[in-house]
Design a protein around this motif. Structure first.
Motif, PDB file in Angstrom:
ATOM      1  N   MET A 161      73.260  30.082  25.010  1.00 22.56           N
ATOM      2  CA  MET A 161      71.970  30.373  24.363  1.00 22.56           C
ATOM      3  C   MET A 161      71.352  29.037  23.935  1.00 22.56           C
ATOM      4  O   MET A 161      72.047  28.153  23.436  1.00 22.56           O
ATOM      5  N   PHE A 162      70.020  28.930  24.170  1.00 31.93           N
ATOM      6  CA  PHE A 162      69.332  27.710  23.763  1.00 31.93           C
ATOM      7  C   PHE A 162      69.278  27.615  22.243  1.00 31.93           C
ATOM      8  O   PHE A 162      69.246  28.622  21.536  1.00 31.93           O
ATOM      9  N   GLY A 163      69.222  26.359  21.747  1.00 34.28           N
ATOM     10  CA  GLY A 163      69.208  26.108  20.311  1.00 34.28           C
ATOM     11  C   GLY A 163      68.120  26.851  19.568  1.00 34.28           C
ATOM     12  O   GLY A 163      68.392  27.485  18.524  1.00 34.28           O
ATOM     13  N   PRO A 164      66.853  26.835  20.048  1.00 36.91           N
ATOM     14  CA  PRO A 164      65.802  27.562  19.331  1.00 36.91           C
ATOM     15  C   PRO A 164      66.090  29.054  19.217  1.00 36.91           C
ATOM     16  O   PRO A 164      65.761  29.698  18.224  1.00 36.91           O
ATOM     17  N   ASP A 165      66.718  29.621  20.283  1.00 36.21           N
ATOM     18  CA  ASP A 165      67.052  31.059  20.238  1.00 36.21           C
ATOM     19  C   ASP A 165      68.095  31.349  19.163  1.00 36.21           C
ATOM     20  O   ASP A 165      68.065  32.397  18.513  1.00 36.21           O
ATOM     21  N   ILE A 166      69.047  30.438  19.003  1.00 34.26           N
ATOM     22  CA  ILE A 166      70.058  30.618  17.953  1.00 34.26           C
ATOM     23  C   ILE A 166      69.397  30.630  16.578  1.00 34.26           C
ATOM     24  O   ILE A 166      69.685  31.497  15.732  1.00 34.26           O
ATOM     25  N   HIS A 167      68.477  29.682  16.333  1.00 36.83           N
ATOM     26  CA  HIS A 167      67.764  29.644  15.054  1.00 36.83           C
ATOM     27  C   HIS A 167      66.917  30.898  14.865  1.00 36.83           C
ATOM     28  O   HIS A 167      66.855  31.465  13.766  1.00 36.83           O
ATOM     29  N   ALA A 168      66.276  31.358  15.949  1.00 35.81           N
ATOM     30  CA  ALA A 168      65.434  32.557  15.865  1.00 35.81           C
ATOM     31  C   ALA A 168      66.262  33.784  15.503  1.00 35.81           C
ATOM     32  O   ALA A 168      65.859  34.622  14.691  1.00 35.81           O
ATOM     33  N   ASN A 169      67.451  33.891  16.106  1.00 37.69           N
ATOM     34  CA  ASN A 169      68.332  35.021  15.799  1.00 37.69           C
ATOM     35  C   ASN A 169      68.834  34.953  14.360  1.00 37.69           C
ATOM     36  O   ASN A 169      68.961  35.979  13.686  1.00 37.69           O
TER      37      ASN A 169
ATOM     38  N   HIS B 138      74.136  26.383  24.076  1.00 38.50           N
ATOM     39  CA  HIS B 138      75.420  26.494  23.370  1.00 38.50           C
ATOM     40  C   HIS B 138      76.104  27.824  23.729  1.00 38.50           C
ATOM     41  O   HIS B 138      75.441  28.845  23.945  1.00 38.50           O
ATOM     42  N   LEU B 139      77.434  27.777  23.754  1.00 34.51           N
ATOM     43  CA  LEU B 139      78.221  28.982  24.047  1.00 34.51           C
ATOM     44  C   LEU B 139      78.147  29.949  22.876  1.00 34.51           C
ATOM     45  O   LEU B 139      78.399  29.571  21.731  1.00 34.51           O
ATOM     46  N   THR B 140      77.798  31.206  23.166  1.00 34.99           N
ATOM     47  CA  THR B 140      77.795  32.271  22.155  1.00 34.99           C
ATOM     48  C   THR B 140      78.235  33.569  22.808  1.00 34.99           C
ATOM     49  O   THR B 140      78.196  33.711  24.031  1.00 34.99           O
ATOM     50  N   PRO B 141      78.658  34.559  22.009  1.00 40.62           N
ATOM     51  CA  PRO B 141      79.030  35.854  22.584  1.00 40.62           C
ATOM     52  C   PRO B 141      77.838  36.644  23.114  1.00 40.62           C
ATOM     53  O   PRO B 141      78.016  37.675  23.766  1.00 40.62           O
ATOM     54  N   PHE B 142      76.610  36.202  22.825  1.00 41.01           N
ATOM     55  CA  PHE B 142      75.437  37.006  23.163  1.00 41.01           C
ATOM     56  C   PHE B 142      74.499  36.300  24.133  1.00 41.01           C
ATOM     57  O   PHE B 142      73.361  36.691  24.296  1.00 41.01           O
ATOM     58  N   GLY B 143      74.969  35.267  24.795  1.00 41.66           N
ATOM     59  CA  GLY B 143      74.114  34.554  25.718  1.00 41.66           C
ATOM     60  C   GLY B 143      73.988  35.280  27.042  1.00 41.66           C
ATOM     61  O   GLY B 143      74.405  36.424  27.209  1.00 41.66           O
ATOM     62  N   THR B 144      73.406  34.622  28.019  1.00 48.26           N
ATOM     63  CA  THR B 144      73.232  35.186  29.355  1.00 48.26           C
ATOM     64  C   THR B 144      73.929  34.293  30.357  1.00 48.26           C
ATOM     65  O   THR B 144      74.092  33.097  30.152  1.00 48.26           O
TER      66      THR B 144
END
Length: 366
Positions: free
Chosen positions: A23-31, A11-17
């Motif tokens: 950013m992957f979905g699990p990373d969003i939940h982790a953050n 998913h598009l986010t301001p903090f992805g790479t």
């Protein structure tokens, strides 16, 4: 959770790479979980605080942009305020988890800069047209262009102030008598031809046409632009010499056309005058007044008595004597003045003197 591209759980986010930032979905939940556990929640400054910051920086920008004179100079405070605001927003975001809106102030800075620069360009064009309109009948094109390049405000030029100038008066001898014996239409045409040539002589030597008084021409050298007192006086003398030459050419043609040749007298004086907008509330003109003007007019009236077509006062002679052949005459009593005036009859220019006005560099003196 899975972290793989084939799952399409990115998913598009301001903090992805990468580009675009994803950013992957699990990373969003982790953050999100990490944010809740740490208590570091991103906060906005609020509408009132945002307006206050934008207002203060806007005032600072307005103050800085007023200090810059040129359009290019106004870009410096625009860049300074814009970059400073970006830096402040970045520090607030990275250190204090505070979100400061960027778009409103940057829009203000960019919009204000474009508006101010455009407005200044329009105002400068209007001012240049005012200068051109005000002086096009009084000065040559090069003098008008110098005034415009100098950035001198027209209104400030209109304020009467003291100046050191050289004043020239020329007058046609026996003018009234000639008008009685010449057909009016042809005489007016002849007068227009004469005045055209005389004014061109003035303009060729950085002079200003002050006024016509019937057949008389009054010109000033040193206002509104000056080359320095010596060069102003020299330009006045050169103008008188050129007037003499132009009239000789006109007379040669007029005689062939069966017209009466003309003779003129020219007087020059150097001194202090008041220059500026002179007149009544109903009508004003840009001109000069003072004792130096009166003396120049009186000296011109002495040319017939002295049997000389060009007379200059000692104030002019002292400034140009090394470039001029002149005959000293007695000190004369001029009408309306107690002090005697020493005069000189101009014969010719010295061989070393340069008659070319184009070789003199102009310097504006406001």
């Amino acid at each position: 959770g899975p972290r793989a591209n084939f799952m399409h759980d990115d998913h598009l986010t301001p903090f992805g790479t990468g580009v675009p930032y994803k950013m992957f979905g699990p990373d969003i939940h982790a953050n999100a979980i990490a944010t809740l556990l740490s208590g570091r929640v991103l906060r906005e400054i609020g509408r009132i605080n945002g307006l206050l910051i934008i207002g203060l920086l806007g005032l600072a920008f307005a103050f800085l942009i007023r200090l810059a004179k040129s359009p290019l100079g106004k870009l410096v405070p625009a860049f300074a305020v814009g970059l400073g605001y970006l830096g402040l927003a970045q520090i607030a975001f990275s250190r204090w988890d505070l979100f400061i809106p960027l778009v409103p102030l940057l829009t203000l800075v960019i919009g204000s800069t474009v508006s101010v620069v455009t407005l200044q360009a329009i105002v400068e064009q209007i001012e240049k047209r005012r200068v051109s309109g005000m002086f096009q009948s009084y000065v040559s094109k090069n003098v008008a262009q110098e005034l415009m390049r100098s950035g001198q405000d027209v209104d400030s030029l209109m304020i009467p102030r003291k100046r050191e100038v050289t004043v020239l008066f020329s007058d046609v001898r026996d003018f009234t008598t000639m008008t009685e014996g010449t057909e009016p239409g042809r005489f007016v045409q002849q007068l227009n031809e004469y005045l055209t040539e005389m004014v061109e002589c003035v303009f060729n030597n950085h002079g200003t046409l002050d006024k016509f008084v019937g057949d008389a021409v009054m010109a000033v050298f040193g206002n509104p632009t000056s080359l320095g007192m010596a060069e102003d006086a020299w330009c006045g003398v050169k103008t008188a010499i050129e007037m003499r030459q132009r009239l000789a050419e006109l007379n040669s043609r007029w005689v062939k056309e069966g017209l009466t040749p003309w003779r003129i007298g020219i007087g020059l004086n150097h001194g202090a005058v008041m220059a500026g907008d002179i007149g009544s509330r109903q009508k004003k003109e840009y001109g000069v007044i003072g004792d130096a003007v009166n003396v120049a007019a009186r000296v011109e009236s002495l040319t017939k008595e002295q049997k000389a077509d060009i007379l200059i006062t000692d104030s002019v002679y002292e400034l140009v004597q090394d470039r001029l052949n002149a005959e000293e005459r007695d000190e004369m009593k001029v009408k309306g003045r107690v002090k005697l005036v020493k005069i000189y009859a101009v014969k010719s220019l010295k061989a070393s003197a340069d008659l070319s006005a184009s070789k003199i560099g102009m310097k504006f003196k406001g």
